[in-house]
Write an enzyme that holds these catalytic residues in place. Structure first.
Site, PDB file in Angstrom:
ATOM      1  N   SER A   1       0.867  -1.173   0.000  1.00 37.94           N
ATOM      2  CA  SER A   1       0.000   0.000   0.000  1.00 37.94           C
ATOM      3  C   SER A   1       0.901   1.219   0.000  1.00 37.94           C
ATOM      4  CB  SER A   1      -0.895   0.017   1.240  1.00 37.94           C
ATOM      5  OG  SER A   1      -1.521   1.284   1.409  1.00 37.94           O
TER       6      SER A   1
ATOM      7  N   TYR B   1      -2.785  -1.440  10.681  1.00 33.89           N
ATOM      8  CA  TYR B   1      -2.698  -1.661   9.240  1.00 33.89           C
ATOM      9  C   TYR B   1      -1.360  -1.186   8.691  1.00 33.89           C
ATOM     10  CZ  TYR B   1      -3.901  -1.251   4.253  1.00 33.89           C
ATOM     11  OH  TYR B   1      -3.917  -1.358   2.885  1.00 33.89           O
TER      12      TYR B   1
END
Length: 372
Positions: free
Chosen positions: A208, A221
């Site tokens: 990401s 996360y």
């Protein structure tokens, strides 16, 4: 405090912070003077020439390296229930590839849609990347399919999106997210490396943009995405001698298109917030009110409505390039939000040119976080 002489014998006193600000102004001033004196005509001409030549060099290098056909090659993709994995499996199939699409829910709608292709080039297998037994069982089946040719590609796409403050996120939640996002990638990579070495193939790890950018309310996360970046880089260095390439793909803001913020995704977030609140101590509840969590959930709902038009196509094209280019990049940043202005991607591109302190001030200016 520091003292400086003044006319008439008077002493001017400067506080420590005033001295800091004075030094800061001096550094900025000297930097401006140095930049101005460097920007002579020959310097500008050289910089302009470099800016023009480098993209041309990169384009020509890729053209010279050519591309790899995916026909008669096998690629395994994790997390094909929905989102990137689901669309990628279909896109690779259309290129003549034998796709092994692994799904967490074998009886789910996404798995059934892939089975409806009804081709021996589309194999749907169950795989829970957080389970050693599930990975081992999947490996046995894939070995049987690829024993002669090996595995050309492994796309580590399976992941779990998660939001929550450092203090509110429970340890069970930290471990759950890490077991999927970090150790899921580790399990599958370790399991399939022998087959990848056999084919001198490729690993494409979907991390990401937040693997390079820290933001509030996403510690569980973000830390897994930072770990995914490190794991990918180390694996790349170790596998280079065997001809196995490792490529990182960092999608920007695609939350509205992947399903992370759809009705089902928001319902999952609601359950996770309830778990946080139920397990929070009285002391923590005094700081983070129930209203704070409700307001944050409401904000996520508004974000989902604003981002639903984002297409997954840029990420699918990028992963395909990573699997087929004769000279793939080591890392691809893929802008979301229509591809023209992704705030997170822009901040990552700016980061190398700023000090850590200045960058954090800039980030916090745009991302306002305060517990009401």
């Amino acid at each position: 405090m520091s003292g400086f002489g003044a006319p008439g014998g008077r002493k001017v006193v400067m506080t420590s912070w005033e001295l800091v600000y004075a030094l800061q102004a001096g550094i900025v001033g000297l930097g401006v003077v140095a930049l101005y004196s460097a920007l002579t005509t020959p310097t500008l001409l050289c910089v302009t020439a470099l800016l023009l030549l480098y993209p041309l060099y990169c384009r020509q290098r890729k053209r010279a390296a050519g591309s790899v056909s995916l026909e008669d090659r096998t690629v395994l993709v994790t997390g094909c229930d929905s989102g990137f994995g689901h669309d990628l499996a279909k896109a690779l199939f259309e290129q003549g590839c034998h796709v092994i699409a692994t799904v967490y829910r074998p009886d789910g709608e996404g798995a059934q849609t892939l089975r409806d292709v009804k081709s021996d080039r589309m194999t749907v297998l169950p795989l829970d990347v957080s389970s050693d037994d599930s990975v081992a069982q999947c490996l046995r089946q894939v070995k049987e399919m690829c024993k002669d040719s090996g595995l050309w590609g492994l796309v580590n796409n399976a992941g779990h999106n998660f939001v929550g403050e450092v203090e509110l996120t429970t340890m069970r939640q930290y471990l759950m997210v890490a077991n999927i996002n970090i150790f899921g990638m580790v399990r599958t990579t370790r399991a399939f490396l022998p087959l990848l070495r056999q084919a001198r193939g490729r690993i494409v790890n979907i991390t990401s943009i937040k693997g390079q950018l820290s933001t509030p309310v996403s510690a569980a996360y973000n830390l897994t995405k930072y770990a995914g970046e490190t794991f990918s880089e180390i694996t790349r260095m170790e596998m280079k001698q065997f001809g196995v390439k490792v490529i990182i793909v960092e999608p920007g803001d695609f939350g509205g298109a992947t399903g992370c913020l759809n009705k089902e995704g928001l319902a999952r977030i609601d359950r996770e917030f309830k778990e946080m609140w139920d397990e929070a101590s009285d002391e923590v509840k005094e700081v983070f009110s129930k209203e704070h969590l409700d307001n944050f959930k409401s904000m996520l709902g508004k974000v989902s409505g604003a981002a639903t038009n984002t297409s997954l196509t840029p990420v699918i094209h990028t992963i395909t390039e990573a699997l087929t280019s004769g000279d793939p990049d080591l890392r691809y940043i893929v802008d979301g939000i229509g591809g023209w202005f992704d705030f997170y991607c822009m901040m990552v591109r700016v980061k190398p040119f700023l000090s850590d302190r200045l960058f954090e001030k800039l980030l916090c200016y745009f991302i306002r976080y305060k517990v009401e």
